[in-house]
Structure formats: C-alpha cells, structure tokens
Design an enzyme around this catalytic site. Structure first.
Site, PDB file in Angstrom:
ATOM      1  N   CYS A  17       0.859  -1.179   0.000  1.00 56.39           N
ATOM      2  CA  CYS A  17       0.000   0.000   0.000  1.00 56.39           C
ATOM      3  C   CYS A  17       0.898   1.232   0.000  1.00 56.39           C
ATOM      4  O   CYS A  17       2.036   1.180   0.486  1.00 56.39           O
ATOM      5  CB  CYS A  17      -0.917  -0.005   1.218  1.00 56.39           C
ATOM      6  SG  CYS A  17      -0.132  -0.709   2.640  1.00 56.39           S
ATOM      7  N   LYS A  33       3.908  -9.461   4.061  1.00 50.98           N
ATOM      8  CA  LYS A  33       3.433  -9.892   2.732  1.00 50.98           C
ATOM      9  C   LYS A  33       4.056  -9.017   1.648  1.00 50.98           C
ATOM     10  O   LYS A  33       3.839  -7.806   1.610  1.00 50.98           O
ATOM     11  CB  LYS A  33       1.902  -9.817   2.677  1.00 50.98           C
ATOM     12  CG  LYS A  33       1.361 -10.376   1.376  1.00 50.98           C
ATOM     13  CD  LYS A  33      -0.117 -10.637   1.473  1.00 50.98           C
ATOM     14  CE  LYS A  33      -0.666 -11.279   0.215  1.00 50.98           C
ATOM     15  NZ  LYS A  33      -2.105 -11.482   0.294  1.00 50.98           N
TER      16      LYS A  33
HETATM   17  C1  FMN Z   1     -10.725 -10.093  -4.584  1.00 49.17           C
HETATM   18  C2  FMN Z   1      -9.384 -10.114  -3.913  1.00 49.17           C
HETATM   19  C3  FMN Z   1      -9.185  -9.367  -2.755  1.00 49.17           C
HETATM   20  C4  FMN Z   1      -7.946  -9.356  -2.119  1.00 49.17           C
HETATM   21  N1  FMN Z   1      -7.785  -8.646  -0.975  1.00 49.17           N
HETATM   22  C5  FMN Z   1      -6.575  -8.686  -0.309  1.00 49.17           C
HETATM   23  C6  FMN Z   1      -6.412  -8.016   0.922  1.00 49.17           C
HETATM   24  O1  FMN Z   1      -7.318  -7.408   1.476  1.00 49.17           O
HETATM   25  N2  FMN Z   1      -5.165  -8.077   1.503  1.00 49.17           N
HETATM   26  C7  FMN Z   1      -4.110  -8.771   0.952  1.00 49.17           C
HETATM   27  O2  FMN Z   1      -3.024  -8.800   1.541  1.00 49.17           O
HETATM   28  N3  FMN Z   1      -4.268  -9.442  -0.206  1.00 49.17           N
HETATM   29  C8  FMN Z   1      -5.464  -9.417  -0.847  1.00 49.17           C
HETATM   30  N4  FMN Z   1      -5.629 -10.119  -2.016  1.00 49.17           N
HETATM   31  C9  FMN Z   1      -4.490 -10.884  -2.556  1.00 49.17           C
HETATM   32  C10 FMN Z   1      -4.567 -12.358  -2.144  1.00 49.17           C
HETATM   33  O3  FMN Z   1      -4.513 -12.507  -0.749  1.00 49.17           O
HETATM   34  C11 FMN Z   1      -3.418 -13.164  -2.794  1.00 49.17           C
HETATM   35  O4  FMN Z   1      -2.178 -12.675  -2.340  1.00 49.17           O
HETATM   36  C12 FMN Z   1      -3.450 -13.076  -4.315  1.00 49.17           C
HETATM   37  O5  FMN Z   1      -4.764 -13.095  -4.804  1.00 49.17           O
HETATM   38  C13 FMN Z   1      -2.667 -14.226  -4.973  1.00 49.17           C
HETATM   39  O6  FMN Z   1      -3.192 -15.487  -4.617  1.00 49.17           O
HETATM   40  P1  FMN Z   1      -4.259 -16.297  -5.543  1.00 49.17           P
HETATM   41  O7  FMN Z   1      -3.694 -16.338  -6.929  1.00 49.17           O
HETATM   42  O8  FMN Z   1      -4.375 -17.639  -4.891  1.00 49.17           O
HETATM   43  O9  FMN Z   1      -5.530 -15.512  -5.489  1.00 49.17           O
HETATM   44  C14 FMN Z   1      -6.877 -10.125  -2.664  1.00 49.17           C
HETATM   45  C15 FMN Z   1      -7.077 -10.882  -3.821  1.00 49.17           C
HETATM   46  C16 FMN Z   1      -8.307 -10.894  -4.449  1.00 49.17           C
HETATM   47  C17 FMN Z   1      -8.493 -11.742  -5.681  1.00 49.17           C
END
Ligand code: FMN
Length: 326
Positions: free
Chosen positions: A132, A168
């Site tokens: 962020c 993260k």
């Molecule tokens: C709709 C959505 C909302 C997300 N919101 C957050 C969040 O609030 N905080 C965060 O650290 N990552 C957030 N992410 C990222 C996920 O935690 C993850 O790091 C990312 O999607 C990669 O993993 P994946 O390919 O399994 O989705 C979000 C991802 C998606 C798709």
C-alpha cells in the site's frame, strides 16, 4: 495419508493450506466455513487503522486466467475488525485452525496502531500487507517497493505486538530478495509471497479500461509462474518460513510451491472461483501424489527446486526447436 502438518513462525498447522487475505472478508461465519472445509489457517481481509470505503464498481473481473481486482481495501477499520476477529477466533480455535489477522496503513505509525488494535483479538499470526502507498514517500510508492520502508513497517509492528508477524511482499519490485532480507533483518517471523501483480484489461469496443480504478491486481493461474519465481528467490535469500501464494488451485500447484521452498501455501482466487471444497480437493491430490511417489512428508519435497541438477546433466526439458547451445 502422508503427514501434511507444518509449523510456521511457531504455530502448528494440521496442513499447509491457508485461506489468502481478502477472499472471504473478515466475516466470522465465512472464516469458520473455510476452517471447517479443511484450511490449516485462515487469513482475514486486510484492515487499516481507520475505515476505508474502497473503489467504485466494477472492482473485479474474471477474465479466464484468474481475476483482475481493485477493491481499494474496503474495511470498517481496525477497531471494528478486532471485534470480528475475536468472534472468528472463538469459532475456529476449537477446530484447531489458526487465525491470521491482516493489517495495512499508509504510515509507519499506522502499522503500529493497527497491529496493536488487532492484537486484542489474539490471532495466532499477524500478516503485514505492505503493498500500500507510503504517504511519507510522497509519490505513491508502496512500502513493499523499498527494502528500507518495508523494514521500517516491520520494525513498527514488531515493537507494537508480541504476536508473530508475517510480512506480505509484492511481486512488483526489482529485487524481491533484497526486500525479503530487509524484513527478515527487521524481525519478521515469516513472509507471505506474493500479493497480486498490477495489470490492466481494456474493452476493445469502447477502448476503456474495464475496472473503475483503471488498473488492478492479477491473481489466479496467470500469477502462478511469477509467484513461483518470487518464492524461489525469497527462500534462497532468507531462512524464515514463507507462505507461497499465487495461482494455487490444485494439489500439484501446492507441491510446486513447496518445491520452491514454501512452508505453507496460500489459496485465494481458487476459493473465490470454486468455493471452499477446493481445500479438501487440494489436500487429497497432494496426499495421492505423495503416496504414488513414495514421499512420506512435505519436508522431503520442500526446496527441491533449489538443488542443482547433477553435474553433466544440462537439462531435462525437451529441446526447443531451432535452438542450439552457444
Ligand atoms: C478479490 C481479492 C481481494 C484481495 N484482498 C486482499 C487483501 O485485502 N489483503 C491482501 O493482503 N491481499 C489481498 N488479495 C491478494 C490475495 O490474498 C493473494 O495474495 C493473491 O490473490 C494471490 O493469490 P491467488 O492467486 O491464490 O488468489 C486479494 C485478492 C483478491 C483476488
């Protein structure tokens, strides 16, 4: 079934699968549903010190290779989030599933404030989302973009809470290993790698960006090779445990993440797309794959990609047509 239990930052999990942040909010019922469906740990939606409205719709699109999203971190603020986290913990602790709170802020002091507030709910771990913008940097640069800023946010959280923290990281950096080394030196107990990768989709008919925010974060299958490369580089750089996250939707995907060095595996978009049944399917597939190949534990698989191939063996890949070694 092989033993799939792991330990991350002093917390024992029955299996390595972790619901990724933001997928199912911080609603206690939904976090409990993921826990009952087989997740080893569940991560809540990121909260900030004060409430945030998030971006206008459309905020997410399934484009066939995963999601593109720009939610803008909507959340009710850390105080209200702490109440939901406490209720989530009450529901999932008896199931032996760990709760991971997630925090973000636009100042170093904000990270400390959010960490101290969510700590009241006693989550097992706190994930520090540094993807962020850093207000002090003045030009919208993420904390995750600079080793120094990432380390400063980590130190602030470590001073504010005794709960172990996972930082993260973003894949959108020149040298993710340098950021990993900086947060490890600043006291991070573990790392989650990675957050989404900035991208964009445009409608050819109108010529306009599809998301109201214009750009968003790529997640799901399109992110997997980027995530594997990042986790590989982070694990080569630091000794603290890593939750490998990005594009995992099958047992084989999860084992690939462990092969590049991950201790645990985050699952986000696959849960959003296929529901919580995905946890049991991934675990079944991991177990079956390991039995078929004689692996009794994840320790035997972890980090295999880091072992150099035997001397004299150039590659086990099929030759690329027309390509000759120099
Ligand atoms: C709709 C959505 C909302 C997300 N919101 C957050 C969040 O609030 N905080 C965060 O650290 N990552 C957030 N992410 C990222 C996920 O935690 C993850 O790091 C990312 O999607 C990669 O993993 P994946 O390919 O399994 O989705 C979000 C991802 C998606 C798709």
């Amino acid at each position: 079934m092989p033993d799939l239990s792991i330990e991350i930052a002093g917390v024992r999990l029955a299996n390595p699968l972790v619901l990724a942040s933001g997928i199912w909010g911080t609603t206690p019922e939904l976090l409990e549903r993921a826990a009952r469906a087989g997740a080893g740990a569940v991560t809540a939606k990121t909260c900030t010190p004060g409430p945030r409205r998030g971006h206008r719709n459309p905020t997410a699109l399934d484009w066939g290779h995963g999601l593109l999203n720009a939610m803008g971190l909507p959340n009710p603020g850390a105080e209200e989030e702490a109440g939901m986290l406490a209720e989530a913990r009450r529901r999932i602790s008896p199931l032996g599933v760990a709760l991971i709170a997630s925090i973000a802020a636009d100042t170093v002091e904000g990270f400390a404030e959010a960490a101290s507030i969510v700590s009241r709910a006693r989550p097992e771990l706190i994930e520090v989302n540094i993807s962020c913008p850093n207000v002090a940097a003045g030009h919208g640069e993420m904390f995750a973009a600079s080793p120094d800023a990432a380390a400063e946010a980590t130190r602030a959280v470590k001073r504010a809470t005794s709960i172990p923290c996972l930082v993260k990281l973003s894949p959108q950096v020149a040298d993710i290993a340098a950021v990993a080394r900086a947060v490890a030196a600043a006291g991070a107990d573990g790392i989650t790698a990675v957050n989404t990768l900035p991208g964009m989709l445009v409608d050819a008919e109108t010529g306009l960006p599809i998301l109201a925010n214009r750009t968003g974060g790529i997640s799901g299958p399109a992110l997997k090779p980027v995530a594997l490369r990042c986790v590989y580089e982070v694990c080569a750089a630091v000794g603290i445990p890593v939750i490998g996250t990005g594009g995992v939707g099958t047992g084989v995907d999860a084992l690939e993440m462990i092969s590049v060095g991950a201790t645990a595996v985050g699952v986000g978009t696959a849960v959003a797309a296929g529901g919580e049944g995905i946890f049991a399917r991934i675990l079944d597939e991991m177990g079956g794959w390991m039995i078929a190949r004689g692996f009794g534990s994840l320790a035997a698989i972890r980090g295999r990609a880091h072992r150099a191939p035997p001397v004299g063996r150039e590659s086990n890949l099929p030759p690329v047509p027309g390509w000759r070694p120099a």
